[in-house]
Enzyme design. Structure first.
Site, PDB file in Angstrom:
ATOM      1  CG  HIS A 121      39.332  68.838  13.123  1.00 56.16           C
ATOM      2  ND1 HIS A 121      38.354  68.587  12.182  1.00 56.16           N
ATOM      3  CD2 HIS A 121      40.354  67.976  12.834  1.00 56.16           C
ATOM      4  CE1 HIS A 121      38.753  67.625  11.369  1.00 56.16           C
ATOM      5  NE2 HIS A 121      39.965  67.233  11.740  1.00 56.16           N
ATOM      6  CG  HIS A 148      40.228  65.101   4.379  1.00 57.87           C
ATOM      7  ND1 HIS A 148      40.287  66.437   4.700  1.00 57.87           N
ATOM      8  CD2 HIS A 148      40.377  64.434   5.557  1.00 57.87           C
ATOM      9  CE1 HIS A 148      40.480  66.583   5.987  1.00 57.87           C
ATOM     10  NE2 HIS A 148      40.530  65.389   6.542  1.00 57.87           N
ATOM     11  CG  ASP A 199      42.143  92.031   3.484  1.00 53.36           C
ATOM     12  OD1 ASP A 199      42.885  92.017   4.486  1.00 53.36           O
ATOM     13  OD2 ASP A 199      42.567  92.171   2.326  1.00 53.36           O
ATOM     14  CE  LYS A 258      39.302  69.758   8.656  1.00 58.13           C
ATOM     15  NZ  LYS A 258      40.484  69.379   9.369  1.00 58.13           N
TER      16      LYS A 258
END
Length: 397
Positions: free
Chosen positions: A315, A143, A322, A317
Site C-alpha cells: 500500500h 485522503h 537517483d 505511496k
C-alpha cells in the site's frame, strides 16, 4: 425496455455533467498551497504495529492538543482502542480534534460519534457529499493522514486505522506501507494543513497562537510538505520524474496514471533512466488491479521493470529518484489522487535517508514477482475483458 434505456441514458448524462461541472467549479476556487523547505528529524515506519505503538505512545504523552485527520478509521476493535485513547486524553483536559473523511470512515457509528463528543473529543466529518454536484462531491475525498501532537510531533503517510493495517485481515495478509514521524520545522506545516481542513469542515476557527505553533527546533533532514487539492499533483509528479538522471522507483497500490504522467515515465526510460515499479499482487478494491494491466506492456517494451509484491498487501505511496529525493505520503500514482483526492506528501532531500528508503524498496522487490511480456501475452479473454472495463472507469477507481 425503451424507458429503461432512456433512464440509463439520463442517469449517465447527469453523472457526466455533474462530474465535469463539479470539477470545473472546484478548479476555479482552489489555490495552490505552498510550504517552504524545512529541516526536521524523520523516522520511517513500514509496519503498522510499530507505527501504532509509537503513535499511541506519543498521543498518551500529549499535554496540550492532539489534532488527527484520517481518511479511514474502521469500526473494529483495533479502531476502538484508538478512539478510547483519544477519549481518555480529552478527559484529562487535552484538546482533541478528530477529523475523518465522510466516505472513507463511513462505518463510524452514531454511538461512537456520541461517545466521542460526550467524552470531550471535538469530532467532525469532512467532505460530506452535497448538492449541487452530488456525484462529484461523493468522489472528491480527503485522503490525507495527518497527526499533530502539541505542535511538536507530526505524522503523515499511508496507514489508516483498522485491523488490516496491522496484518489482521487474512485475505490481505501483512500490510506494507510507508509512514513518517516528523519532529522539527515541518510540523508547523502539518499543523497549518490540519487547521485549514478543520476550518473548512466545521467553520470553527482555531487560533493561530504559540500554543499550536511552538517555536520549532531545526532538525537534520531537508524536506518539504506538499499538500494538493485534486489539482497540481500531476505536474508535481511530472517535474519529479523529469529530473531523474539514472533511476526511478515508484511504489503504489494503484498504478493508473494520467496519459501525460504515463508518457513521462516512458520518456524517462527511453532516455536511459532505470525505471522500477512496484505494485501489489493482491487487490483491496474491485478492478484496481485490472486497471493497471494495460500500462504494463508499454512499460516493459520501453525497458521498465514491473514487480508485483506478494508478501502481503503493498500500500506504499513512494517515489525515489537517483538517491537524491524521495516522496512519501498519501498520494497514489493514479487518476483519483491526481484529479479527485486531497492529498499530502513529503519530499525528502537527504542522500542518506533516501538511500535507506531505497534499500527498503529493494527488500520489497525481493518479495515480488517480475511481470514479463510472456505472462501478459498469456492472459485469458476474461481477464482482458475485465481490464477493458476497468479502463473505462479508471478515473473513479
Amino acid at each position: 425496455m425503451e424507458l429503461i434505456l432512456l433512464a440509463i441514458f439520463i442517469i449517465l448524462l447527469w453523472v457526466a455533467i455533474d462530474y465535469r461541472l463539479g470539477r470545473f467549479y472546484h478548479i476555479k476556487r482552489v489555490s495552490k498551497p505552498e510550504f517552504p523547505l524545512r529541516k526536521s528529524n524523520l523516522t520511517l515506519f513500514t509496519k503498522g504495529q510499530e507505527l501504532y505503538d509509537d503513535l499511541y505512545k506519543k498521543i498518551s504523552e500529549a499535554n496540550h492538543h492532539i489534532h488527527i485527520l484520517f481518511y479511514i478509521v474502521k469500526n473494529d476493535y483495533v479502531s476502538q482502542r484508538f478512539l478510547d485513547l483519544l477519549m481518555k486524553k480529552a478527559q484529562e483536559g487535552v484538546e482533541v480534534r478528530l477529523l475523518l473523511d465522510r466516505i472513507g470512515s463511513k462505518n463510524i457509528t452514531k454511538k461512537q460519534k456520541k461517545d466521542l463528543k460526550e467524552n470531550g473529543v471535538l469530532f467532525s466529518f469532512c467532505h460530506i457529499p452535497k448538492l449541487p454536484f452530488l456525484f462529484y462531491s461523493i468522489n472528491e475525498r480527503n485522503h490525507r493522514k495527518i497527526t499533530v501532537i502539541d505542535g511538536k510531533i507530526g505524522y503523515l503517510g499511508g496507514f489508516n486505522i483498522g485491523k488490516e493495517y496491522i496484518g489482521l485481515d487474512p485475505k490481505l495478509g501483512e500490510w506494507r506501507d510507508y509512514h513518517l514521524r516528523i519532529e522539527g520545522e515541518g510540523v508547523q506545516d502539518l499543523q497549518k494543513q490540519f487547521i485549514y481542513d478543520w476550518d473548512d469542515a466545521t467553520n470553527d476557527v482555531i487560533p493561530t497562537n504559540s500554543s499550536y505553533y511552538p517555536s520549532p527546533l531545526a532538525g537534520k533532514l531537508l524536506h518539504k510538505i506538499v499538500p494538493t487539492n485534486a489539482v497540481y499533483l500531476e505536474q508535481i509528479f511530472i517535474d519529479l520524474i523529469k529530473q531523474a538522471k539514472s533511476e526511478i522507483t515508484i511504489g503504489t497500490p494503484y498504478f493508473i496514471p494520467s496519459p501525460a504522467l504515463f508518457q513521462e515515465v516512458l520518456n524517462a526510460s527511453k532516455r536511459g533512466v532505470h525505471v522500477n515499479i512496484i505494485v501489489p499482487l493482491k487487490a483491496d478494491h474491485p478492478l484496481v488491479r485490472e486497471a493497471a494491466f494495460p500500462y504494463f506492456k508499454p512499460l516493459l517494451q520501453a525497458g521498465c521493470k514491473v514487480y508485483r509484491y506478494y508478501a502481503g498487501f503493498f500500500h506504499a505511496k513512494i517515489i525515489v529518484v537517483d538517491e537524491e529525493v524521495c516522496d512519501i505520503g498519501t498520494a497514489n500514482f493514479d487518476k483519483r489522487s491526481l484529479y479527485l483526492n486531497h492529498e499530502i506528501n513529503c519530499f525528502i532531500y537527504d542522500t542518506e535517508f533516501v538511500k535507506d528508503v531505497k534499500q527498503k524498496l529493494l527488500h520489497d522487490i525481493e518479495f515480488s514477482e517480475e511481470v514479463t511480456l510472456e505472462f501478459l501475452d498469456n492472459r485469458s479473454f476474461l481477464q482482458r475483458g475485465k481490464e477493458a472495463f476497468s479502463t473505462l472507469v479508471s478515473g473513479l477507481l
